[in-house]
Motif scaffolding. Sequence first.
Motif, PDB file in Angstrom:
ATOM      1  N   LEU A 243     -13.260 -10.925  -8.533  1.00  0.00           N
ATOM      2  CA  LEU A 243     -11.898 -10.915  -8.005  1.00  0.00           C
ATOM      3  C   LEU A 243     -10.974 -10.068  -8.868  1.00  0.00           C
ATOM      4  CD1 LEU A 243     -10.136 -12.324  -5.745  1.00  0.00           C
ATOM      5  CD2 LEU A 243      -9.425 -13.877  -7.544  1.00  0.00           C
ATOM      6  N   TYR A 244     -11.129 -10.166 -10.184  1.00  0.00           N
ATOM      7  CA  TYR A 244     -10.185  -9.524 -11.097  1.00  0.00           C
ATOM      8  C   TYR A 244     -10.616  -8.133 -11.539  1.00  0.00           C
ATOM      9  CZ  TYR A 244      -8.224 -14.207 -11.369  1.00  0.00           C
ATOM     10  OH  TYR A 244      -7.660 -15.409 -11.054  1.00  0.00           O
TER      11      TYR A 244
ATOM     12  N   ALA B 233     -14.135 -18.427  -0.900  1.00  0.00           N
ATOM     13  CA  ALA B 233     -14.276 -17.210  -1.708  1.00  0.00           C
ATOM     14  C   ALA B 233     -13.967 -15.967  -0.882  1.00  0.00           C
ATOM     15  CB  ALA B 233     -15.689 -17.132  -2.283  1.00  0.00           C
ATOM     16  N   THR B 234     -14.482 -15.920   0.358  1.00  0.00           N
ATOM     17  CA  THR B 234     -14.230 -14.762   1.218  1.00  0.00           C
ATOM     18  C   THR B 234     -12.745 -14.624   1.519  1.00  0.00           C
ATOM     19  OG1 THR B 234     -16.405 -15.076   2.240  1.00  0.00           O
ATOM     20  CG2 THR B 234     -14.856 -13.657   3.389  1.00  0.00           C
ATOM     21  N   GLY B 235     -12.100 -15.741   1.839  1.00  0.00           N
ATOM     22  CA  GLY B 235     -10.664 -15.711   2.090  1.00  0.00           C
ATOM     23  C   GLY B 235      -9.871 -15.242   0.882  1.00  0.00           C
ATOM     24  N   ALA B 236     -10.258 -15.710  -0.305  1.00  0.00           N
ATOM     25  CA  ALA B 236      -9.565 -15.300  -1.524  1.00  0.00           C
ATOM     26  C   ALA B 236      -9.727 -13.806  -1.773  1.00  0.00           C
ATOM     27  CB  ALA B 236     -10.103 -16.095  -2.719  1.00  0.00           C
TER      28      ALA B 236
ATOM     29  N   ALA C 120     -20.143  -9.621  -5.400  1.00  0.00           N
ATOM     30  CA  ALA C 120     -19.030 -10.478  -5.795  1.00  0.00           C
ATOM     31  C   ALA C 120     -19.246 -11.914  -5.345  1.00  0.00           C
ATOM     32  CB  ALA C 120     -17.724  -9.948  -5.213  1.00  0.00           C
ATOM     33  N   PHE C 121     -20.153 -12.118  -4.363  1.00  0.00           N
ATOM     34  CA  PHE C 121     -20.388 -13.455  -3.820  1.00  0.00           C
ATOM     35  C   PHE C 121     -21.571 -14.161  -4.495  1.00  0.00           C
ATOM     36  CE2 PHE C 121     -18.179 -11.089  -0.540  1.00  0.00           C
ATOM     37  CZ  PHE C 121     -17.219 -11.990  -0.118  1.00  0.00           C
TER      38      PHE C 121
END
Length: 526
Positions: free
Chosen positions: A6-7, A230-233, A198-199
Amino acid sequence: MVGSGLYVLTGTVAKEIAGPAVVISFLIAGIASLLAALCYAEFGARVPKTGSAYMFTYVSVGELWAFLIGWNVILEYMIGGAAVARAWSGYLDSIFDHKIKNYTESHIGTWNVQFLAHNPDFLAAGILLLATAFISFGVRVSSWLNHIFAAISLAIILFILIFGFILANPKNWSAEYGGFAPFGFSGIMSGTATCFYAFVGFDVIAASSEEARNPQKSIPIATAVSLGLATGAYILVSIVLTLMVPWNTLIPDSALSDAFYRRGYSWAGFLVAAGSICAMNTVLLSNLFSLPRIVYAMAEDGLFFQFFAKVNPTTKVPVIGIVVFGFLMAILALIFDLEALVQFLSIGTLLAYTFVAASIIVLRFQQEKTEPSDGAEQEQSPQHRAPAVSAERIAGEEMKEYESFSDKLQLVETRKKGKERRETGHLKAAFEPYLKFLSDCYPGEVVTISVVTMMFCAICLCSVLVFGSNQLHLPKWSFYLLLVIFLIGFLISLFLIWVHEQQKKTTTFQVYRTFQRLSLLSVDDG
């Protein structure tokens, strides 16, 4: 799942690969990850044992492939943990204006070796050793820490979304900066391939299925909910990031915190940096939580040193495995470069996902193992044979009781369907006259061979499509010939799998039944 990806990964893909269309890349990658996650969920519900991909392969394919996949998963967790520790160190160093890195280079020195880092990262190794110590105290302590870090990370993500949408500027998606998809469809798909990693992390849920109270229900629900969140984020944060600042001005290593700094909110940038560190801590704890359990499962099956199967009576965890592999992970983070670690991670992840998906198909066409009673199969007593005879008499009497022709016809059709239903792993009755040469094979043997052939044809087909024209310089006739051969092999393998009977009666979660329910619900709503 919501850790370094994410980052760090969001800014990298947005600037170098897909632009603002990174939103679409994350959506497609999330759907692909959902398919892999459902395979893990089905296995976790069907085989609630510690070991994740290793145990699933062991149950369906056998010891040899399980041994290879087991070591692949071990290396995957070790490399993944080391990569996250490297990213964690880099993010913390960026907060202090890279003073830690400069001090290390000036007082210790640098290396100029391929695949190795430019300088040793003692901070990354230290955080891994500290996390190893916390994991060794037991599941309650590690779970408590994980919940704290996850709660802080989720709060920071909500802050990013709310404050980021306030600062959003739709002009950053305009044609002035290249539009929404400056790299086109190829950029979106290339970004999808990168975003897929990322997942990585949902397999942790399946790895701990033995410790769940009701794995048949909780493992599929936990997997689907976690992947959805996680996908939504990822999608929402990508929208915020590319609307806050132009995508071509992002700094990949610290894109989110730098975006707030550049908009004049340094305090917000500091909060985002702190949230990124908490999110990466959850990934480190999850890796160190799952890795010793894979080692424990292999040692218990006799495929690894037996002392790794010892569980500490006080903490109820395999302390030896945690300490040994935590130390090895710290060495990887100390000397290896982040880019090299991520490349190795992608290979191991794809291999593990492929084998789990293939093992699901193989397991569905295997006969369920039953434990026969002593001497029950060798010789049946008259008492055991009596019910069959009486059943036939009763059926005959029932046949006589039916007076109408339609009732008799319905009873005959019911018996016919019962005879047509074959055992698991055998050919379907409708195809047996045409494929008699497959009748002599063991149940499920043809399916196993077909799955391996299908995987081989799929890999060759993709290789020809990607590398055939440019790297291999194949003539047109050979290019199309290879495409036709591998496509025919793929379709024949798929057909041979379909003509065999698979397990019907099952009380655990299954992937295709889930999609059947969803399609039925959509039809009812329509």
